[in-house]
Each structure stands twice: as structure tokens, then as C-alpha cells.
Design a protein around this motif. Structure first.
Motif, PDB file in Angstrom:
ATOM      1  N   GLN A 104      -0.700  -6.895   1.497  1.00 28.17           N
ATOM      2  CA  GLN A 104      -1.817  -7.694   1.018  1.00 28.17           C
ATOM      3  C   GLN A 104      -2.885  -6.812   0.392  1.00 28.17           C
ATOM      4  O   GLN A 104      -3.438  -7.117  -0.657  1.00 28.17           O
ATOM      5  N   ILE A 105      -3.160  -5.690   1.083  1.00 24.27           N
ATOM      6  CA  ILE A 105      -4.164  -4.765   0.548  1.00 24.27           C
ATOM      7  C   ILE A 105      -3.690  -4.198  -0.784  1.00 24.27           C
ATOM      8  O   ILE A 105      -4.453  -4.119  -1.752  1.00 24.27           O
ATOM      9  N   THR A 133       6.808   4.216  -7.232  1.00 18.49           N
ATOM     10  CA  THR A 133       7.933   4.550  -6.360  1.00 18.49           C
ATOM     11  C   THR A 133       7.437   5.030  -5.001  1.00 18.49           C
ATOM     12  O   THR A 133       7.963   4.634  -3.965  1.00 18.49           O
ATOM     13  N   ILE A 134       6.414   5.874  -5.034  1.00 19.09           N
ATOM     14  CA  ILE A 134       5.886   6.388  -3.770  1.00 19.09           C
ATOM     15  C   ILE A 134       5.365   5.245  -2.914  1.00 19.09           C
ATOM     16  O   ILE A 134       5.656   5.166  -1.716  1.00 19.09           O
ATOM     17  N   ILE A 135       4.603   4.359  -3.538  1.00 21.35           N
ATOM     18  CA  ILE A 135       4.056   3.242  -2.760  1.00 21.35           C
ATOM     19  C   ILE A 135       5.176   2.370  -2.212  1.00 21.35           C
ATOM     20  O   ILE A 135       5.156   1.955  -1.049  1.00 21.35           O
ATOM     21  N   LEU A 136       6.186   2.102  -3.043  1.00 24.35           N
ATOM     22  CA  LEU A 136       7.300   1.288  -2.572  1.00 24.35           C
ATOM     23  C   LEU A 136       7.945   1.921  -1.356  1.00 24.35           C
ATOM     24  O   LEU A 136       8.170   1.276  -0.325  1.00 24.35           O
ATOM     25  N   ASP A 178       0.838  -4.495  -9.064  1.00 25.76           N
ATOM     26  CA  ASP A 178       2.206  -4.273  -9.543  1.00 25.76           C
ATOM     27  C   ASP A 178       3.065  -3.504  -8.562  1.00 25.76           C
ATOM     28  O   ASP A 178       4.278  -3.566  -8.596  1.00 25.76           O
ATOM     29  N   SER A 179       2.403  -2.732  -7.702  1.00 27.40           N
ATOM     30  CA  SER A 179       3.160  -1.910  -6.776  1.00 27.40           C
ATOM     31  C   SER A 179       3.482  -2.621  -5.477  1.00 27.40           C
ATOM     32  O   SER A 179       4.209  -2.121  -4.653  1.00 27.40           O
ATOM     33  N   ALA A 180       2.895  -3.800  -5.313  1.00 29.82           N
ATOM     34  CA  ALA A 180       3.112  -4.497  -4.043  1.00 29.82           C
ATOM     35  C   ALA A 180       4.570  -4.897  -3.908  1.00 29.82           C
ATOM     36  O   ALA A 180       5.291  -5.073  -4.888  1.00 29.82           O
TER      37      ALA A 180
END
Lengths: 322, 294, 559
Positions: A310-311, A236-239, A318-320
Motif C-alpha cells: 500500500q505504501i 526489480t529491487i523493490i519487487l 508502478d513498482s507495487a
């Protein structure tokens, strides 16, 4: 078996396989694609159909002639922004303030969410959870009024406290150096409570058995938070960070315009792209120029998200975003 | 060893209680000030400034705000678009988010990009305006307040995230039992994602509740004005007149009083505050005990 | 399989629901169109029946076809607007047979909506624009109809009387009339409101000169250190020390940014004595050489822009953080010894003051000009161009009917009063021929006169003003009280320097804010350094363009 088939037929088969695979995929998952259809249509009609309006950024737009009749002027509309002496300052302020906002609000939001998930007292929770979201609902104009309870030179609460301790009053509204701090504090106050809802919902979805087994293993509260809750919040944080990244060149106009307003003394640290462009075009009312800058802001955000995504794909696929 | 951990645990818990309380006070006090200002006379504010308790009690601000009959109608309009809008939006959003959360869906990344692109690039107001007024003919309809906002990409991504976090074994075992995707979505995924559903519904509800911009652009029929638009009209005159004051002095430009502005804030917030506590029961750790095992 | 069937129903239903709402949204247009046509058909029918039941009409008094005019203005929609409109329709059923639909847009969004509506060719018939808004920009882009033929035309007697030829002449742009100018006076003179109670408490005589004023401020500062001697906002003591061109024809001053008549850059333009050649254009912070050939006494930088120095001096008497709107609002009004206001606003400000402190009182100090204080003729500076006006977009399909409506409204006091003040007895009461008093119900109808109705001959005076102020209001209404500045009819076309102006305006405003409030004691340095920055942003290009355009204007016979 395929190797026995002659070469041409083999390649044919591969081609038809490719075509087939598209329809195969649709057939296989037809219900799923059907589910996405209303959304796709909605977005097409309300987001993609109007999107050719972006050309206004490259036109000398005249409302009476409309989008199709206005003359084309290439990059002329971008000139005023890129040739201005302010560009470095406002771009820096925009990105700097946004980064501060994103990071600080996230840290506080997550902390609040974790705190609420640990607290057991129901009455306390329901009451407090509602209260921390209240600032979110106050419009920036009202927030600006509240800020004016604290910061004025004459009669402001902060100065009253300073005077009580024998210090001289400070003209906060004239000193640019305090304002990144003030803005971040105000932003956290405004957004963190409401922002914790998303994290709360995520935490609520964690399988409670994981916590139980960790408790049995003797893990302390802190260890459970650090090793279970936080990692589960990571997607969630990454999103949210990825999505925020797309808007990093967009200054928080509503907030800054309401609270700082046309206060020239504070521009060095608070003037962002949006407030600057607003002032630059206020008298001219030039739609083309403002959409040119908007396009620039979108474009930079877009490239940023593409890159970071991309990174992310490499390290945490999965978080991309996609 | 148990006692030590317990002490550490308790200390952390106390810190959390204290931190939340402090933060909550910081959130509550300004809000109480707004509330008390709305219940104050204008003169008290001009004389004493904003206080936590009104020096002179008065319901004048609310009376001024609510005396216009149209405000009751606008409440109805807003309730309608909030209820209908949130329901439809949740349907559309979940319908889109669920397939995109499945790794097995081959073209999900294309669709995701298709949606994401629109978060950043917009054609601007002019083309949207032309589209809605000329080609879709949605002016002066209540649907213009609902339909364009049915899929918020941000909310959709959040929902997709929540679906992704659900264990795949759940869907697989249902598939083995013969369920199709739609059954899985409606009968399994959504019930299991109650916290997410609660959160995203709340977001949509708030968005619909606060709708005014589309009304300003596209609606002229007074019977269709949403609550927020009415209020915004009253409040905006103050900002605009201040802006104008830089250049000219408009003698009779009526500036709404400060108390009216505060009253307007209360009138708008009120309902949301009542909604959120009901949804909080879904934000409980361990909500899913039992459902996963089933 | 049972499962499949049953569970397909629900989602399919959902999809159908979604699709149908999408379609519902789109098809609504046709149904509303249908109701429109039936409405107009009904209207036509009723007109016909009234036509036939009345005595046979002569061709001149034939009731015109019904029409609905769409007006787009900004601000709050008055609560009793429909009541007043109903009365209007009742009175003019046979003569005008016009319905009016007002679209009141919140101020901040008005410009945007106006542009959007025009960009889609949406037909609306009357809207607001002004020199301080987007009037000149929009005119140069051809958005508004020329209205020459409706003025000074016997077929429109109301307009002819209310808008005399001379007034319209002054409001022409590029030789044509595009606006319906609204004003009760060409200007609302600025005054400083002095707290009579504080002054008397300090034992000082009434303030009549700047020296008196400085003494007053000094006394307040010494005896009441927690008071604000004079409170200012973002534009300082607005007209402090501003020089005027009174009676001259050889220079047009733009001593502050709001006085800029050249796209936002405050260039003062000098003209040769014979009025044929432009001598130069100079602005804040320019070197002395730029002013060298200006007519005396304006041949130096400080002669025009030295007032910023005065502001820096007076900053010791002002509130410390004037640039923040909220801080200014938060000032304790009871502890403010003086504040700037205008003649029209003084009464209202006094009323508000008395709410806080019943013993407090304001008295006016005409700090800009003794001549205005003494109500001498030819004392107030103006271009004679109305500050506010209405315009008719080129997309309107009902120009003639709109002008007929305006003609009706301006033809006599009765008609004008209805729209401007509301229903007599309900929203206002008459005081003689020229005055009015408010009632308890006035709050439900305070029409924004500056958008559609203000007129020197027809607008009534609010009698709640003090008799002294009423005298000044009459003085401000009198054309003879004014003198016209040179280049009054000149309109600067910003097209060729739009980019430069976009770069310059925010920077100039920034410096101007600090200069106007006197916050920097080293004002001259600030002005000169800023000027250097402006040159890097294209100041010279704008200067050249200004000179070029003014010269062309002079060559074409302009003054």
C-alpha cells in the motif's frame, strides 16, 4: 446529453454500464484474458483446491480420519508456540537474520551485476559469471562440510591462521556471538552470484542510447551507474524485496539446520522459528501444530506485504505488487 | 577533463575486476575442493581431510554412483522433464505475465493478487497429496513432475516486471499496424525480452532439473525416477543415520561415503554449468540496439 | 488481417498444447488402471494354467490367488533387490503366489510419506515403526492392526517358532500385539574403544577399570597435547556413570533424556515396595524434596543425575566442540585415543581405522559394567521391547497374506537367509549353520534387517567379527543375559499433555545437550535453573499426568 435523460433511466444506465463494463472489458481484451487462462487454471487446481488444508491448523488432525473427519480444536495447536519462552528469541532471530540476508545479498548481487555489465572482456565475463553462480548449486549439507574446513577448534583453517599469528584458537562452534556474521557471510557467498542473474538481465534491457547520451554529456562511469543503472534496477529491487517480505517470518531452515544443526550452544543467535518448531515437534510428529505455526508465519508475512505494498502504491505505484 | 574522468572510470573498472576476481576465487575454491574430493579415495579424505587436490586419485566414487543402470534412465527422465517442462512453463508464464504488465488491463490487479496469495498460503501436503493421488490420479506418471510446477509465481512476477519495463510505444505502434495482442506478445514482446527470457528459462530449467520431492511422494515406477531423486536417496541415508545415532545405533545402516556425496554433487551440477555460458550472451548491455528502433 | 489469422494460429496451438498436457496428466490414471487389470487378468490366467497342468491338488495345497503386497520402508533400495525378489517368487510360486512391491523412501522423508499415505487411505501392507520413532503415538491413534491371532498359532508355525510367546508378551502394548519385533539382541552394549597402539606406546597396562581409563586419558593429554584423548559427539560419553536399577522392582530410572519413557521428559518413577503405589516422579534439576521418598540409594538428586558431574569432569579430555556434527567428523581419527562404540560396531570401526593407519588397533573397554565384560547372566538392562519393528496399517487389505509371507520367511533358515542376506554364493557364503561371510557382491544386497528380518534364532552372525566379539554377540543374543526394568510394558499416552511436551522437549534437549557433553562446569546450577524454566512451561502438569497414568497401570496389574 445524459443530463436530459430522466433520473431513473440514468441510474439504470449506470448499473447496466457497470455490468456492461465487465463484459466490455473482457470483450475488449479477450485475447489477453485468454492468455492468462492456463495460468489461472493451473493455480486454481494446484494451489487453491488444496488450500482448504489450512484447517488442519485448527484440528486435531488424524491421518486415518483425514481432513474431514478430524475434530476441531480451535486455537489449541497454537498454544505450544505462543506459550513457549522461546518465542521472542526465535522470532527475533528469524526476522533479524532474514533482514540481514535480504539486504546484504541484494547489495552484493546488484554490485556483481553492475560490475559484470561494466566489464568488457568477454572471456573474463563468461568464465567469471559462471563461477560466481557455482555456490548456489552446492547443497547445504555440502556447504556445512566446507564450513567445517574452516571453523573447527582442532585443525580448522581459521584457527590455524590465528595460531600462526600467535593467537589462541577459538571454539567457534561453541560461541553464539560469531554466528550471525558467519551465517550472513555464508549466505552471501551462496546466493549473491546466482542472484545477480536477475539484475544482469534487467540491466541488459536498458536502452543503450541512454548510456550513450550520458557519455556524450561527460558523465563518469560512476555517475552513469548511480543515475541510470541503479534507478533502472529499482523496480526489480523493490519487487524482490516485496516478495522477500512475505517470507520474512520463515527462517532459512535448510541452511541453518545443515550448518548449525542441533548445536544448543548456538541457539541464542541462530535458532529460528522453523528450527525451533522442528525440534519441538520431532518426537510428537504432530502435523496440526506445525501447520498452525506455518499459518502464523504466512499470515504475518501477508499482512506485512499488504502494508508495504500500500505504501509503495502511494510513492511508486508502478513498482507495487498489485 | 576527459583524462580525469577516464582515470576515475578506469580505477572503478579495476576495482570491479579485482572484486569479482576475489569473489570468484572464494566461489571456485570450495567447488574445486568438492570436485577433487569426488576424485579421491575415501581413505585419503578420512586421513587428510578435504583438500584442493586429491592426495590419492580414484574414480571409485563415480563408479559407485554410476554403476546402477537406473541412473542412465533417470538422466533421460530428467532431460525430458527439463526440456518439456521449461518450454511449457515459459509459455504459461509469459502468457500470464504479459497481460498483467499492461496498465490498460482492468482486472490485472485482481489476477495478480489471486496469484500472489498462493505464494504465501498453502494448504499443506496432506490436501495436495489427496488431490494428486486420489482425484487427479497423477501417481506414477511423468506429468506429475511437470504440470504442477508450470507456473511459479515468483518467476511470473519477475517476467511481468521485465515486460513492464518495455516501452509502451512499441506495443502501440504495432497496434496501429493492426496486430492483435497475441501477435504482439509472441512476435514483439518476447523477442525484445531476450535477457529476461534467458534468465527465467534458466530458473525453470534448474528447478525441473533438481526435481525430486514430487517423485518421492508420487512415483514408485523406477523407470520414471528423475536423476535428483536417485541421488537424494543415496545421500539422505547419511543424514538420517546421524540423526538416529542420537537415539540408537543401527549397526548395518550403510552410510554412503563422503566421496560419493561429492561425486553426486558433481553429477548434478555438471549440465547446468554447461547451460549457463550459452545463455550469457543474452546478458549483454546494449543487446537491444536496433530492435527497439524497428 | 493476414497478420491476424496467421498469428492466431501459433498461440492457439500453444494453448491447445498446454490444455492437452493438463488433460494428459489427468487421464493417465485410467490407462494405468487398464494395464493393471490386464496384468492381474494375465496373472490369473497363468495361475489357472499351472493349476491345471499340475497333478490334481488336494484342497489344502491349492495355490492361492495372486496378490501384490506393498511394503513401505526407509533407506536405500538394494541394487539386487529385484534379483532376490525374482528368486523368492520362483520358490514360492505355488505356495504363496505373492509379489512384493517395496517402496523405499529416503530416511528423512519417511515419516511424512507414511502419514500422507495413511491419510489418504492408501492401502499398504507392511511398514516400519519403533518405540524411538512414532510407534506409541501412532498406536494411541489407532493406525495399526492388532496381530494377536497370528502369533502362537499353529497355522503360522514359522511365526510361532521365531517369535516365542514370551517375546511377544513383552512386546504387547495395552494388552495386544501390534508389532512384529525385529532384533538380533535386545541391546547392543556400549563400550569404549581404546587405541591399543597408543596405549602400548605410552607403556600402560590394558584398561580394565575407570581408574585405568582416567590414567590413560591423562597420559595421552600430557604426552600428546595435540591428540584427542576421547572424542565425543552430541551425546557425550553416552552411558558414563549412569545408575541402573538392576534387579529392583521399586524404581524405574530415566537418568538421561533418551531413557525417558514418559513422552520425552526424563522422569524417574519410584514405586512402593509392594508394587502398588506410585511414590513420585522426579527429573533433572528437581529439588531434593522430590527425591526424598525414593528408595535408597536413589533418594537424592545426585544419586540418579550426578553422572552429569562426571561428564563435566571428563570434559577436559574431550574434543572442544562436540555439538557440531561437522566438527566432530573433521577430527583426525588417527589422533583420537579412544572413542565410544558398541559391540556390534567394533569390528567395522576397527576396519575403518586400519584404512587410515594399518598399525592402529582398537580394544574394548566395558566401561558400563564389569558384569557385562565378564558375560554374567542378568547383567544387561532392557525392557524387552524390540527396538525396531514392523507394523501392519489398518488401511491394509491383505493382512492375512502379509502374515503368511512373514510366516514363510521365518519358518526356516533357507527362506530367512534369502531375504535377509540375498542369494547364497552370490551375496554371501555360509559358515556353518550360524555364520556368514561377505562376498564382493554383498554391497549390492545389504538388506535393512532391522526393518523386516532380524531374529535371534534365524539371523546369522557376520563371521568377519573377531572371535572375542563373536562371543559377546552370542552373549547379547541370549535372553538370560538380561534383566527387565520395572514398568517395562508401560506406554505413556501423550495426548493430554501434547502442548506441554511440545514446549518442554526442545528446552530439555537443549539443556541435556550441554549436560551430556559436560561443557558447563557448573552443571548443577544449569540443571536447577533449567528445571525452574521447565516448571513455567508445564513440567508439573506432565508430572501429574505421569503419576496418574503409572498408577492406573499399576492398578490394572502392571509391573
Amino acid at each position: 446529453m445524459d443530463s436530459a435523460i430522466p433520473y431513473q433511466r440514468q441510474s439504470q444506465k449506470i448499473n447496466t454500464k457497470k455490468k456492461n463494463s465487465f463484459f466490455q472489458e473482457i470483450r475488449k481484451n479477450h485475447l489477453l484474458y485468454l492468455l492468462t487462462l492456463p495460468g489461472i487454471l493451473l493455480i486454481f487446481v494446484f494451489a487453491y483446491l488444496p488450500i482448504f488444508g489450512i484447517v488442519i491448523a485448527f484440528q486435531d488432525f488424524r491421518p486415518i480420519e483425514g481432513v474431514f473427519g478430524s475434530p476441531f480444536v480451535g486455537f489449541e495447536n497454537f498454544r505450544f508456540f505462543f506459550e513457549s519462552t522461546e518465542i521472542y528469541r526465535v522470532v527475533f532471530n528469524t526476522v533479524y537474520l532474514n533482514l540481514l540476508f535480504i539486504l546484504c545479498v541484494m547489495v552484493v548481487s546488484v554490485s556483481i551485476a553492475i560490475a559484470f555489465s561494466e566489464i568488457n572482456s568477454k572471456k573474463f565475463k563468461v568464465f567469471m559469471q559462471t563461477i560466481v553462480t557455482l555456490p548456489h548449486f552446492l547443497s547445504w549439507t555440502v556447504v556445512a562440510m566446507i564450513v567445517s574446513i574452516f571453523l573447527p577448534y582442532q585443525g580448522g583453517m581459521v584457527n590455524q591462521i590465528l595460531n600462526m599469528f600467535g593467537n589462541e584458537s577459538i571454539t567457534f562452534y561453541n560461541e553464539a556471538k560469531y554466528w550471525p556474521f558467519f551465517l550472513v557471510v555464508i549466505k552471501i557467498w551462496h546466493a549473491a552470484g546466482f542472484g545477480s542473474i536477475v539484475y544482469l538481465a534487467t540491466i541488459s534491457g536498458i536502452n543503450p542510447e541512454i548510456f550513450e547520451s550520458a557519455s556524450i554529456d561527460g558523465a563518469s562511469r560512476w555517475r552513469k551507474i548511480w543515475h541510470i543503472t541503479l534507478p533502472m534496477l529499482k523496480p526489480t529491487i523493490i519487487l524482490l524485496m516485496l516478495l522477500a517480505l512475505g517470507g520474512i517470518f520463515y527462517g532459512d531452515f535448510g541452511m541453518i539446520y545443515a550448518i548449525v544443526g542441533p548445536n544448543a550452544l548456538l541457539y541464542p543467535t541462530t535458532d529460528v522459528i522453523d528450527t525451533y518448531v522442528y525440534r519441538a515437534l520431532m518426537e510428537l510428529g504432530n502435523m496440526s501444530m506445525s501447520s498452525a505455526v506455518g499459518l502464523f508465519q504466512s499470515f504475518v508475512g501477508f499482512i506485512l506485504v499488504l502494508t508495504v505494498n500500500q505504501i509503495t502504491r502511494k510513492y511508486s505505484p508502478d513498482s507495487a505488487l498489485y | 577533463m576527459n583524462i580525469k574522468e577516464s582515470a576515475g572510470d578506469r580505477l572503478l573498472l579495476i576495482i570491479m575486476y579485482v572484486a569479482i576476481t576475489v569473489f570468484a576465487i572464494a566461489c571456485l575454491l570450495p567447488f574445486v575442493t568438492v570436485l577433487s574430493s569426488s576424485l579421491s579415495t575415501e581413505t585419503a579424505i578420512m586421513t587428510y581431510g578435504f583438500k584442493v587436490f586429491p592426495k590419492e586419485f580414484s574414480l571409485e566414487a563415480f563408479r559407485l554412483l554410476l554403476q546402477d543402470e537406473t541412473i542412465y534412465r533417470s538422466y533421460g527422465v530428467t532431460i525430458f522433464i527439463t526440456v518439456v517442462g521449461t518450454t511449457l512453463a515459459m509459455l504459461v508464464t509469459c502468457a500470464m505475465a504479459y497481460p498483467l504488465s499492461l496498465r490498460s488491463l482492468k482486472y490485472r490487479n485482481y489476477i495478480t493478487f489471486y496469484v500472489f496469495f498462493t505464494m504465501l498460503f498453502h494448504g499443506g501436503l496432506v490436501t495436495s497429496y489427496i488431490l494428486i493421488t486420489k482425484y487427479l490420479g497423477m501417481t506414477d506418471t511423468i506429468w506429475v513432475l511437470i504440470i504442477p510446477s508450470l507456473l511459479n509465481p515468483f518467476n511470473m512476477f519477475l517476467m511481468r516486471n521485465f515486460f513492464k519495463s518495455i516501452d509502451e510505444s512499441l506495443a502501440e505502434s504495432a497496434k496501429i499496424d493492426g496486430a492483435n495482442d497475441i501477435y504482439i506478445m509472441f512476435r514483439i514482446m518476447i523477442p525484445v525480452s531476450l535477457p529476461a527470457m534467458a534468465a527465467i528459462s534458466l530458473f525453470y530449467a534448474i528447478a525441473f532439473w533438481n526435481k525430486w520431492f514430487e517423485a518421492m511422494l508420487y512415483i514408485r515406477n523406477e523407470n520414471l525416477f528423475p536423476l535428483q531423486y536417485l541421488i537424494k536417496r543415496i545421500l539422505d541415508s547419511a543424514d538420517f543415520s546421524r540423526q538416529l545415532a542420537q537415539d540408537i545405533t543401527l549397526a548395518e545402516y550403510a552410510t554412503p561415503t563422503l566421496t560419493t556425496r561429492m561425486a553426486a554433487t558433481i553429477v548434478t551440477i555438471g549440465p547446468i554449468i554447461f547451460l549457463y555460458p550459452f545463455l550469457q550472451k543474452y546478458f549483454v548491455k546494449g543487446l537491444l540496439i536496433g530492435s527497439v528502433k524497428g | 488481417m493476414k497478420v491476424k489469422f496467421r498469428k492466431l494460429a501459433l498461440p492457439v496451438l500453444a494453448l491447445i498444447l498446454i490444455m492437452s498436457t493438463l488433460l494428459a496428466g489427468c487421464s493417465n490414471n485410467t490407462s494405468s488402471q487398464k494395464t493393471e487389470t490386464t496384468e492381474t487378468a494375465e496373472k490369473a490366467e497363468t495361475t489357472d494354467t499351472t493349476g491345471t497342468t499340475e497333478t490334481p491338488e488336494t484342497p489344502e495345497t491349492k495355490t492361492p490367488d495372486p496378490v501384490t503386497l506393498k511394503f513401505m520402508f526407509f533407506g536405500d533400495r538394494q541394487a539386487d533387490l529385484d534379483k532376490v525378489l525374482a528368486e523368492f517368487e520362483k520358490r514360492t510360486k505355488d505356495t504363496l503366489n505373492t509379489k512384493i512391491e517395496f517402496d523405499f523412501v529416503p530416511g528423512a522423508e519417511f515419516r511424512q510419506k507414511q502419514l500422507l499415505a495413511m491419510s489418504t487411505g492408501e492401502s499398504f501392507d507392511l511398514t516400519f515403526d519403533a518405540p524411538w520413532a512414532t510407534l506409541f503415538n501412532h498406536l494411541s491413534l489407532g493406525y495399526y492392526q492388532p496381530l494377536d491371532k497370528y502369533f502362537n498359532n499353529d497355522e503360522y508355525p514359522g511365526l510361532k517358532k521365531a517369535f516365542p510367546a514370551e517375546m511377544m508378551e513383552n512386546n504387547k502394548v495395552n494388552g495386544h500385539i501390534y508389532t512384529i519385533p525385529f532384533q538380533t539382541a535386545y541391546s547392543d552394549p556400549f563400550i569404549i574403544a581404546i587405541r591399543k597402539d597408543i596405549r602400548e606406546e605410552l607403556g600402560l597396562p590394558p584398561v580394565k577399570t575407570m581408574d585405568d581409563f582416567t590414567n590413560y586419558l591423562e597420559a595421552v593429554k600430557t604426552k600428546h597435547p595435540d591428540y584427542t584423548p576421547i572424542s565425543i559427539g552430541g551425546r557425550g560419553i553416552f552411558r558414563l556413570g549412569i545408575p541402573e536399577e538392576k534387579g529392583r522392582t521399586d524404581i524405574r530410572l530415566a537418568a538421561i533424556k533418551p531413557e525417558s519413557f514418559t513422552g520425552g521428559v526424563p522422569f524417574s518413577v519410584a514405586i512402593s515396595p509392594d508394587g502398588k503405589k506410585v511414590l513420585g516422579a522426579a527429573t533433572i534439576g528437581d529439588p531434593e524434596s522430590a527425591f526424598a521418598n525414593f528408595p535408597a540409594p536413589f533418594n537424592s538428586h545426585d544419586s540418579i543425575y550426578g553422572h552429569f558431574g562426571m561428564r563435566a569432569e571428563y570434559s577436559k579430555y574431550t574434543n572442544k566442540d562436540p555439538l557440531s556434527r561437522q566438527a566432530v567428523d573433521a577430527l583426525d581419527k588417527n589422533k583420537t585415543a579412544s572413542v565410544e562404540t558398541t559391540i556390534y560396531n567394533l569390528t567395522k570401526d576397527t576396519l575403518n581405522l586400519k584404512k587410515i593407519n594399518p598399525n592402529a588397533e582398537y580394544e574394548p573397554f566395558f566401561y558400563t559394567s564389569d558384569d557385562i565384560r565378564d558375560m554374567k547372566p542378568g547383567a544387561i538392562r532392557t525392557t524387552f521391547i524390540a527396538n525396531n519393528s514392523a507394523v501392519v496399517p489398518t488401511t491394509s487389505k491383505n493382512v492375512e497374506r502379509t502374515m503368511k509371507f512373514l510366516d514363510w520367511m521365518f519358518s526356516n533358515k533357507e527362506n530367512h537367509d534369502l531375504i535377509e542376506l540375498g542369494i547364497e554364493g552370490d551375496h554371501w557364503t555360509a559358515v556353518g549353520d550360524d555364520g556368514y561371510n561377505t562376498t564382493d557382491n554383498t554391497v549390492n544386497y545389504t538388506f535393512q534387517g532391522y526393518e523386516m528380518t532380524w531374529n535371534p534364532t534365524l539371523s546369522r552372525n557376520n563371521m568377519s567379527n573377531s572371535p572375542e566379539m563373536l562371543k559377546y554377540i552370542e552373549y547379547a543374543k541370549d535372553t538370560n543375559s538380561y534383566y527387565q526394568v520395572p514398568l517395562a510394558a508401560f506406554v505413556f499416552d501423550t495426548k493430554s499433555v501434547a502442548t506441554e511436551l511440545a514446549k518442554l522437549n526442545p528446552k530439555i534437549q537443549q539443556t541435556a545437550d550441554i549436560l551430556m557433553t559436560g561443557l558447563d562446569p557448573k552443571w548443577k546450577e544449569l540443571a536447577q535453573n533449567s528445571n525452574k524454566e521447565w516448571r513455567n512451561l508445564g513440567l508439573e502438569k506432565v508430572r501429574e499426568e505421569v503419576i496418574k497414568q503409572v498408577q492406573a497401570y499399576l492398578d490394572a496389574g502392571g509391573k
